[in-house]
Design an enzyme around this catalytic site. Sequence first.
Site, PDB file in Angstrom:
ATOM      1  N   ASP A 244    -111.481  79.780 -36.181  1.00 23.17           N
ATOM      2  CA  ASP A 244    -110.192  79.120 -35.972  1.00 23.17           C
ATOM      3  C   ASP A 244    -109.741  78.423 -37.257  1.00 23.17           C
ATOM      4  O   ASP A 244    -108.591  78.590 -37.702  1.00 23.17           O
ATOM      5  CB  ASP A 244    -110.375  78.107 -34.829  1.00 23.17           C
ATOM      6  CG  ASP A 244    -109.053  77.585 -34.292  1.00 23.17           C
ATOM      7  OD1 ASP A 244    -108.044  78.310 -34.389  1.00 23.17           O
ATOM      8  OD2 ASP A 244    -109.039  76.461 -33.758  1.00 23.17           O
TER       9      ASP A 244
ATOM     10  N   ASP B  62    -107.043  78.138 -27.319  1.00 25.90           N
ATOM     11  CA  ASP B  62    -105.964  77.146 -27.361  1.00 25.90           C
ATOM     12  C   ASP B  62    -105.025  77.233 -26.166  1.00 25.90           C
ATOM     13  O   ASP B  62    -103.895  76.766 -26.230  1.00 25.90           O
ATOM     14  CB  ASP B  62    -105.143  77.329 -28.646  1.00 25.90           C
ATOM     15  CG  ASP B  62    -105.720  76.534 -29.804  1.00 25.90           C
ATOM     16  OD1 ASP B  62    -106.480  75.582 -29.546  1.00 25.90           O
ATOM     17  OD2 ASP B  62    -105.402  76.865 -30.963  1.00 25.90           O
TER      18      ASP B  62
ATOM     19  N   HIS C 235    -105.381  69.192 -25.584  1.00 23.37           N
ATOM     20  CA  HIS C 235    -105.312  70.633 -25.281  1.00 23.37           C
ATOM     21  C   HIS C 235    -106.688  71.209 -24.950  1.00 23.37           C
ATOM     22  O   HIS C 235    -106.796  72.201 -24.244  1.00 23.37           O
ATOM     23  CB  HIS C 235    -104.600  71.432 -26.389  1.00 23.37           C
ATOM     24  CG  HIS C 235    -105.433  71.740 -27.590  1.00 23.37           C
ATOM     25  ND1 HIS C 235    -105.556  70.906 -28.666  1.00 23.37           N
ATOM     26  CD2 HIS C 235    -106.182  72.833 -27.897  1.00 23.37           C
ATOM     27  CE1 HIS C 235    -106.332  71.461 -29.577  1.00 23.37           C
ATOM     28  NE2 HIS C 235    -106.728  72.638 -29.140  1.00 23.37           N
TER      29      HIS C 235
ATOM     30  N   LYS D  59    -102.715  74.442 -25.070  1.00 25.02           N
ATOM     31  CA  LYS D  59    -101.508  74.031 -25.813  1.00 25.02           C
ATOM     32  C   LYS D  59    -100.239  74.279 -25.003  1.00 25.02           C
ATOM     33  O   LYS D  59     -99.180  73.759 -25.328  1.00 25.02           O
ATOM     34  CB  LYS D  59    -101.437  74.776 -27.151  1.00 25.02           C
ATOM     35  CG  LYS D  59    -102.337  74.177 -28.205  1.00 25.02           C
ATOM     36  CD  LYS D  59    -101.997  74.720 -29.569  1.00 25.02           C
ATOM     37  CE  LYS D  59    -102.893  74.131 -30.636  1.00 25.02           C
ATOM     38  NZ  LYS D  59    -102.752  74.865 -31.907  1.00 25.02           N
TER      39      LYS D  59
ATOM     40  N   HIS E 271    -114.086  73.757 -28.964  1.00 23.38           N
ATOM     41  CA  HIS E 271    -113.879  74.412 -30.270  1.00 23.38           C
ATOM     42  C   HIS E 271    -113.462  73.438 -31.371  1.00 23.38           C
ATOM     43  O   HIS E 271    -113.410  73.803 -32.537  1.00 23.38           O
ATOM     44  CB  HIS E 271    -112.887  75.579 -30.167  1.00 23.38           C
ATOM     45  CG  HIS E 271    -111.475  75.193 -29.853  1.00 23.38           C
ATOM     46  ND1 HIS E 271    -111.060  74.819 -28.595  1.00 23.38           N
ATOM     47  CD2 HIS E 271    -110.371  75.130 -30.625  1.00 23.38           C
ATOM     48  CE1 HIS E 271    -109.776  74.548 -28.605  1.00 23.38           C
ATOM     49  NE2 HIS E 271    -109.326  74.721 -29.835  1.00 23.38           N
TER      50      HIS E 271
HETATM   51 FE   LIG Z   1    -107.431  74.104 -30.686  1.00 20.70          FE
HETATM   52 FE   LIG Z   2    -106.451  78.311 -32.865  1.00 17.07          FE
END
Ligand SMILES: [Fe+2]
Ligand SMILES: [Fe+2]
Length: 375
Positions: free
Chosen positions: A302, A198, A226, A201, A273
Amino acid sequence: MQPQHSTVLMVADAPERIENVRQAMDCSRGAIELLWGTFELRVCNCLADATKLLEGRLYDVVLLDPTLGVRDGVDSLDSLLIASPHSAVVVLVSEHEDGAALDALRRGAQDYLMLEEIHGRMLSRTLRGAIERKSTELRIAESRAELIWRLAKAAEYRDNETGNHVIRVGCYAREIGIAMGLDRKEIETLFLAAPLHDIGKISIPDAILQKPGPLDAEEMRTMQQHCVIGAKILGDSAEAEQFPYTRRVVSSGCLGQYDDPVRTVAQRIAMSHHERWDGTGYPGRLTGDQIPLEARIVAICDVFDALLSPRPYKEAFTLEMSLDIVREGRGTHFDPAVFDAFERSLPALIEIRDDLKDVRNHEREKELLHGAHSS
Ligand SMILES: [Fe+2]
Ligand SMILES: [Fe+2]
């Protein structure tokens, strides 16, 4: 200087090989002890027992006969490198097996010993050298892992400053990688790369990242960026070459030259992902095997961890509820093979979740408050 005491686990089943080493160890008592320290030897002639012993105790050296397990189709070197990442592995080979020695070094063994040449001084020097090289290797690996984790946490800090989500995702992915039979290098790479999923982000505005309610369509589109931004941050080698100074330092040999797959795997994970097995994910709407395996593994880790954690827009779900939701995604959201490995790894995943709990904000506030009062 104090002579060092080191522990050696010998994993071999051929009696003559075991006897060779035992004799050399006996010779290494006395004068040699002063030079190279002492060695405590434990012999184990089955791979399963060795793995159990390594779970219970750290051995400085694992002395392995790499032919052990070959009959059963088991790769004993890979199994022991995974079971004991902190031990120096030294393989025992015969003169006519020099190909095996090179192969073992290439795959992560620290050194090898020729059975025909073993004697006390040489044995203790080889073991001591292997221990030293392993400890240098571990120091470098730890500092690299720490830098990667800190970078991953920098992105997480934006919306969850006390969380361990990214670290847990790396640990879960490692377990699933093991359950799927990936090789040691792939597992290590996945473990290091997964926490960066991530990283993109970092570029998402707070108003969206921390919004307590559901996102509208426009905000959702921004949030979904992201993945692409993360993949861009992790870049490609052409981009790295825009940094001439870095290139000069690397090519001068200060940092060594090696092919490191962590960045490229992390880039694939960041990009994919949120793809789903049935093609309804984003950003590429990829289906099935089009989605890189590493991203399919991180996807389930995740989601599982996010369900168990509180988010600005939801409370934490119980383990039972979270598992129900994940199970519904088999074959739609998640690759069925990855899901099955997830199920097999579940006890380990739950243990990781307990070991790496988040420190909740109010606890952290109490700590800070206590620190302010006591200073
Ligand atoms: Fe993500
Ligand atoms: Fe995550």
